[in-house]
Design a protein around this motif. Structure first.
Motif, PDB file in Angstrom:
ATOM      1  N   ASP A  25      18.219  23.330   9.715  1.00 53.63           N
ATOM      2  CA  ASP A  25      16.855  23.868   9.629  1.00 53.63           C
ATOM      3  C   ASP A  25      16.282  24.121  11.021  1.00 53.63           C
ATOM      4  N   LEU A  26      16.581  23.220  11.934  1.00 53.03           N
ATOM      5  CA  LEU A  26      16.079  23.368  13.304  1.00 53.03           C
ATOM      6  C   LEU A  26      16.616  24.638  13.942  1.00 53.03           C
ATOM      7  N   MET A  27      17.919  24.903  13.764  1.00 48.59           N
ATOM      8  CA  MET A  27      18.503  26.101  14.348  1.00 48.59           C
ATOM      9  C   MET A  27      17.876  27.358  13.752  1.00 48.59           C
ATOM     10  N   GLN A  28      17.642  27.359  12.454  1.00 45.37           N
ATOM     11  CA  GLN A  28      17.003  28.511  11.812  1.00 45.37           C
ATOM     12  C   GLN A  28      15.563  28.665  12.308  1.00 45.37           C
ATOM     13  N   PHE A  29      14.893  27.547  12.511  1.00 41.98           N
ATOM     14  CA  PHE A  29      13.521  27.575  13.010  1.00 41.98           C
ATOM     15  C   PHE A  29      13.471  28.190  14.411  1.00 41.98           C
ATOM     16  N   ILE A  30      14.350  27.736  15.315  1.00 39.62           N
ATOM     17  CA  ILE A  30      14.387  28.269  16.681  1.00 39.62           C
ATOM     18  C   ILE A  30      14.731  29.749  16.664  1.00 39.62           C
ATOM     19  N   THR A  56      22.856  32.510  11.454  1.00 37.59           N
ATOM     20  CA  THR A  56      22.655  31.692  12.646  1.00 37.59           C
ATOM     21  C   THR A  56      23.543  30.463  12.666  1.00 37.59           C
ATOM     22  N   ILE A  57      24.177  30.129  11.561  1.00 29.68           N
ATOM     23  CA  ILE A  57      25.001  28.929  11.468  1.00 29.68           C
ATOM     24  C   ILE A  57      26.299  29.283  10.767  1.00 29.68           C
ATOM     25  N   ALA A  58      27.420  28.864  11.334  1.00 26.10           N
ATOM     26  CA  ALA A  58      28.722  29.116  10.726  1.00 26.10           C
ATOM     27  C   ALA A  58      29.520  27.818  10.713  1.00 26.10           C
ATOM     28  N   TYR A  59      29.965  27.409   9.540  1.00 25.23           N
ATOM     29  CA  TYR A  59      30.803  26.225   9.436  1.00 25.23           C
ATOM     30  C   TYR A  59      31.646  26.346   8.170  1.00 25.23           C
ATOM     31  N   LYS A  60      32.617  25.470   8.054  1.00 22.49           N
ATOM     32  CA  LYS A  60      33.563  25.562   6.948  1.00 22.49           C
ATOM     33  C   LYS A  60      33.207  24.598   5.823  1.00 22.49           C
TER      34      LYS A  60
END
Length: 975
Positions: free
Chosen positions: A612-617, A288-292
């Motif tokens: 954490d919020l993005m994973q929660f949603i 759900t999250i991608a960053y470098k």
């Protein structure tokens, strides 16, 4: 000479290759003609290249608005919600209340972040802009892919022999108050600066800053930040300056010199060396999250100079050192002056030289290894500017006070200190181990049973007297007589109260993105009475859009006085049920459910980062198939079981399944539910759960030097090439596929999936690669009706409802048969034209190695099925979950010449030269760049695109098999 962008170099190279100046793979199927070779890119091309492509800098909002002014009919494609002022925004793209979006009246003449999304008491005058991009034909899946395809398919040995890996680093450090004069010049020799290494005097100002290169120049324009007072103080000169520049009249090797004269132990040594750089893009949180992140290997040649790089020694001083890193290739042809019409090999060198990108990083950790020769090896862990804040900030603080939590932690720290004092002096004393390792998460998340046991332990400790007795007394006060009177309970109630207060405030303000649906969350459920009114009092919003929620929580974290935030939302995939034509920002979230689940999460984990919020949603709403937004109300309960956190089937479905003992009951209802959602336009409707991903990138703006953080939300299962891929995958499995009608309401702005699909099928038909099943059977002296009767006979059913006959007839009439005879010689060429492609094994291929892992076995398929069915939360498969899900987990790892323009979720047709299903469509799931002396390689992890699971209808699959057999029989008769 000004550095040429990769996009510009590609356009120039197109004159040689005869390429069309637009997304190459859209041109082949677009209803409108592409620009001729060599034509200047349109404003539309420039806009999408900026929003989804990679470069060395980001454009500011003002620069993007200038592009949109000449876009032409931009309203159907783009919608902009500004921070506040809209004077420079084209009126047709400005977010105003429309029939297809916006709930509640805006306070200005338009919706704005600082008036409608962020509560007034938390307004920050930072620049936050939200971009909604509606069409699915442009996005992350094809961004920059034409450049990657051209680069990795046309590399000659001569061109690459003249190229060398390129790295440019601009170092900014906290220079402290008074670190600059009135003109912005640095005062004194700051950490990392060449002046510090050479011992420059007060008047030698040229050595106190950095030597500007043509790439990192904008990084030196960064203004002073009151929080960290960052200034660009050094560049690559700190890694390349030789020891011969030292003052030869005062050269000595003296261990005491460090203290006596403030310099290194050995003055006749160079300063630093850059040994290597590794940059990785690995999604976290179930993708759900991608960053470098990056790891930089340095050598400090004189351990006595360790204090000259003090910010690396103390990375806990958050943000006190920043690296603006540009990487790619350097090629001599990139700076040559040549005529535009030249068609020689230097054009490829021009592209190679231009393929550079840049990002801003901060230090998260560093480790040191001291050698006997006085050299210090340093490993520096870096993360993208912004992602550190995303992982360390607390979105639940919400601007409120956490006095109750602080009170609990202060008491707990005092108890732990007293326990350390008595530990070992009182053998046999039963001290609960939870107290020695407790933190805010574990204490606030304690169950009532654990608190009850601790109360008993506290009573026993009080009776022991001394320090242990004092600890027991403090513990009793913290726990109270029960949960309602304990400090822990008070802290939990405060967190819940803050969340409730904040979400209530959001429910009383307008929502710029909410969209009413014909299925799922309809206009009446959104609250028709407040459609154009201002929500207040009893008239609260029942739903909040994903766009408003994320903007509200993320804006205070990522934006600031010297940092702009751009939020970009793209559409869902074309089989996402009730939201298939929605922009991700429009996804509705039930506020009551959000309040309940967020409060429950906060009790267990009082600090929640943006990640954490993005994973929660994602876990509670986006991947929850029972969400009202998807419209699957005939199959799933609208509410979630709080104990297992999984979807529940409706009571009627559970009873019907239990009574009949047939798994097909549920499957058939899912099929009918999906047909209704898609307005009965699809013959074989499917549901592909969205794979919503948040991508975070921070770059400089060339004109101002300000940091711009761009957060892009996209569905990895969506994209321009997905309909093409799905058609070919179905044809490869069965020899035919359904020509589905993927249409949506033309009165609303949407993803317009049908445009690309229709154009694709028309082009395939024009090339005689597909024919309708009706035509195919006519040529074989058989009709659709005859095949329908044959399927009826083989079904074994005595009764065949008339409605079922109509549905089957419609399916067969929309079936397209793939002509493999015509495609034998040109199928791969067709793939190359329709989709981005990578070729392995040719003389001009930039792919160094390819490793394919075939994972078609029962165990791994079970893992994939479990993950997909449960929204990837890792919990056991529910017993009543019987919807078949197609998942094929095959992975591919490519090692290529360094290619900085690979991006997460890009999709390619990869030709391995096997003439098997290994030559297939793959999507990128992970990227790793490794740059060392004279070598730059990129490793790319990929999965086959049909690994995006989608629910299928078993009876339709059976009928499809019968059709395949019939087609095979006719082929056999032809022979």
């Amino acid at each position: 000479m000004v550095q040429k962008s990769a996009r510009q170099a590609y356009h120039d190279l197109a004159r040689y290759f005869g390429l069309r100046q637009r997304d190459a793979f859209l041109s082949a199927i677009s209803p409108s003609p592409a620009n001729s070779a060599g034509a200047k890119p349109t404003s539309k091309d420039q806009f999408f290249s900026e929003m989804f492509g990679d470069s060395t800098t980001f454009k500011s909002d003002e620069e993007i608005f200038e592009i949109l002014k000449s876009y032409g009919n931009a309203k159907q494609d783009v919608c902009v919600t500004p921070a506040k002022d809209a004077a420079k925004i084209p009126s047709d793209v400005l977010n105003k209340q429309e029939n297809d979006q916006g709930w509640g009246a805006h306070k200005l003449t338009h919706y704005a972040v600082h008036t409608d999304i962020i509560p007034e008491k938390n307004i920050d005058e930072s620049n936050v802009t939200v971009y909604q991009i509606f069409p699915a034909a442009r996005g992350t899946d094809i961004a920059d892919t034409e450049m990657v395809t051209l680069f990795l398919s046309n590399l000659t040995t001569l061109d690459m022999s003249r190229a060398v890996p390129y790295i440019d680093i601009v170092v900014s450090t906290a220079v402290g108050e008074g670190g600059t004069d009135d003109n912005g010049n640095l005062i004194g020799n700051h950490h990392f600066s060449l002046g510090r290494f050479l011992g420059a005097g007060k008047n030698e100002m040229a050595l106190q800053g950095k030597f500007l290169g043509h790439i990192g120049k904008s990084a030196a324009n960064v203004g002073s930040d009151k929080a960290t007072n960052l200034q660009a103080v050094a560049g690559m000169e700190i890694f390349t300056t030789p020891q011969t520049l030292v003052n030869a009249e005062d050269v000595r090797y003296d261990e005491n010199a460090v203290q006596q004269i403030g310099r290194g132990i050995d003055s006749f040594r160079p300063f630093l060396n850059l040994e290597g750089l590794d940059i990785s893009i690995v999604p976290s949180g179930f993708g759900t999250i991608a960053y470098k992140t990056a790891k930089m290997n340095l050598k400090l040649f004189d351990r006595g100079r360790l204090r000259d790089i003090a910010p690396l020694v103390s990375p806990q001083r958050k943000g006190n050192v920043q690296f603006y890193i540009t990487y790619g290739w350097a090629h001599p042809d990139g700076l040559d002056t040549k005529r535009e019409g030249d068609a020689n090999g230097s054009r490829m060198g021009d592209l190679i030289d231009a393929m550079k990108i840049a990002e801003a990083y901060i230090v998260t950790n560093s480790s040191f290894s001291f050698g006997t020769d006085g050299v210090v090896s340093i490993d520096v862990d870096l993360c993208m500017v912004g992602t550190d804040a995303a992982s360390s900030s607390d979105v639940l603080s919400l601007g409120g006070q956490k006095s109750s939590i602080d009170d609990v932690m202060n008491t707990l720290n005092g108890i732990q200190k007293k326990l350390q004092d008595v530990r070992g002096t009182m053998p046999g004393t039963d001290i609960p181990q939870i107290l020695s390792r407790a933190n805010a998460d574990s204490i606030l998340g304690m169950s009532d049973e654990d608190q009850k046991n601790l109360r008993k332990a506290a009573t026993a400790m009080k009776n022991s007297g001394g320090s242990l007795g004092e600890a027991g007394k403090a513990l009793s006060e913290m726990l109270g007589a029960n949960s309602t009177k304990s400090k822990i309970g008070a802290a939990q109630r405060q967190v819940v109260g803050q969340i409730s207060e904040h979400l209530d405030a959001l429910s009383k303000s307008a929502d710029p993105f909410l969209r009413p649906g014909k299925t799922g969350v309809t206009e009446s459920e959104l609250g028709k009475s407040i459609r154009k009114a201002t929500p207040s009092g009893s008239k609260k919003q029942k739903y909040i859009s994903f766009g408003k929620l994320m903007t509200n929580f993320l804006a205070p974290i990522f934006s600031g006085k010297n940092n702009d935030l751009q939020l970009v939302f793209s559409p869902f995939n074309y089989s996402a049920a009730g939201v298939f034509d929605y922009n991700i920002s429009q996804f509705p979230i039930d506020i009551a459910d959000l309040k309940k689940y967020l409060a429950a999460e906060a009790k267990k984990k009082p600090k929640m980062s943006a990640l954490d919020l993005m994973q929660f949603i994602e876990q509670y709403f986006l991947s929850f198939q029972g969400n009202k937004a998807y419209g699957l109300d005939r199959v799933y309960e609208a509410k979630r079981d709080e104990k297992t956190h999984r979807a529940k089937f409706t009571k009627d479905i559970r009873n019907a399944t239990k009574e009949s003992g047939k798994r097909l009951t549920l499957n058939n209802l899912m099929h009918d539910n999906l047909k209704s959602i898609y307005s009965n336009k699809r013959v074989r409707p499917t549901f592909t759960p969205p794979q919503v991903t948040m991508n975070i990138v921070t770059r400089k703006n060339e004109a101002t030097g300000r940091d711009i953080t761009r957060i892009t939300f996209f569905d990895a299962a969506c994209g321009q090439v997905m309909p093409i891929i799905d058609a070919f995958n179905q044809a490869a499995r069965a020899g035919h596929f359904i020509n589905e009608s993927i249409t949506s309401d033309p009165k609303v702005r949407g993803a317009r999936h049908g445009e690309v699909i229709t154009a694709t099928y028309n082009e395939l038909r024009r090339r005689e690669l597909i024919t309708s099943l009706k035509t195919h059977l006519t040529n074989k002296d058989k009709s659709i009706d005859g095949l329908v009767n044959e399927i009826k006979g083989k079904s074994g059913k005595k009764q065949w409802p008339a409605k079922r006959t109509q549905e089957l007839t419609k399916m067969l009439e929309q079936t397209e048969v793939f002509n493999f005879e015509n495609a034998k010689s040109g199928l791969k060429a067709l793939f190359f034209e329709f989709a981005p492609s990578l070729i392995y094994g040719t003389t001009a291929s930039g792919i160094l190695s390819a490793d394919l892992s075939s994972q078609q076995n029962d165990a791994l398929n079970s893992i994939a099925l479990t993950s997909a069915l449960l929204g990837k939360d890792g919990k056991p498969v529910p017993e009543d979950m019987s919807l078949p899900l197609m998942v094929h987990p095959a992975t591919l790892k490519l090692t290529t010449f360094g290619c900085p323009h690979f991006r997460f979720a890009q999709k390619y047709f990869v030709d391995l030269g096997t003439n098997t299903s290994a030559d297939n469509f793959y999507a990128i799931t992970g990227i790793s760049h490794s740059i060392t002396k004279g070598e730059y390689k990129t490793a790319v992890d990929m999965i086959q695109t049909d690994a995006y699971g989608s629910f299928v209808h078993v009876e339709s699959e059976i009928e499809s098999t019968i059709v395949s057999i019939e087609i095979s029989k006719k082929k056999g008769k032809k022979k």
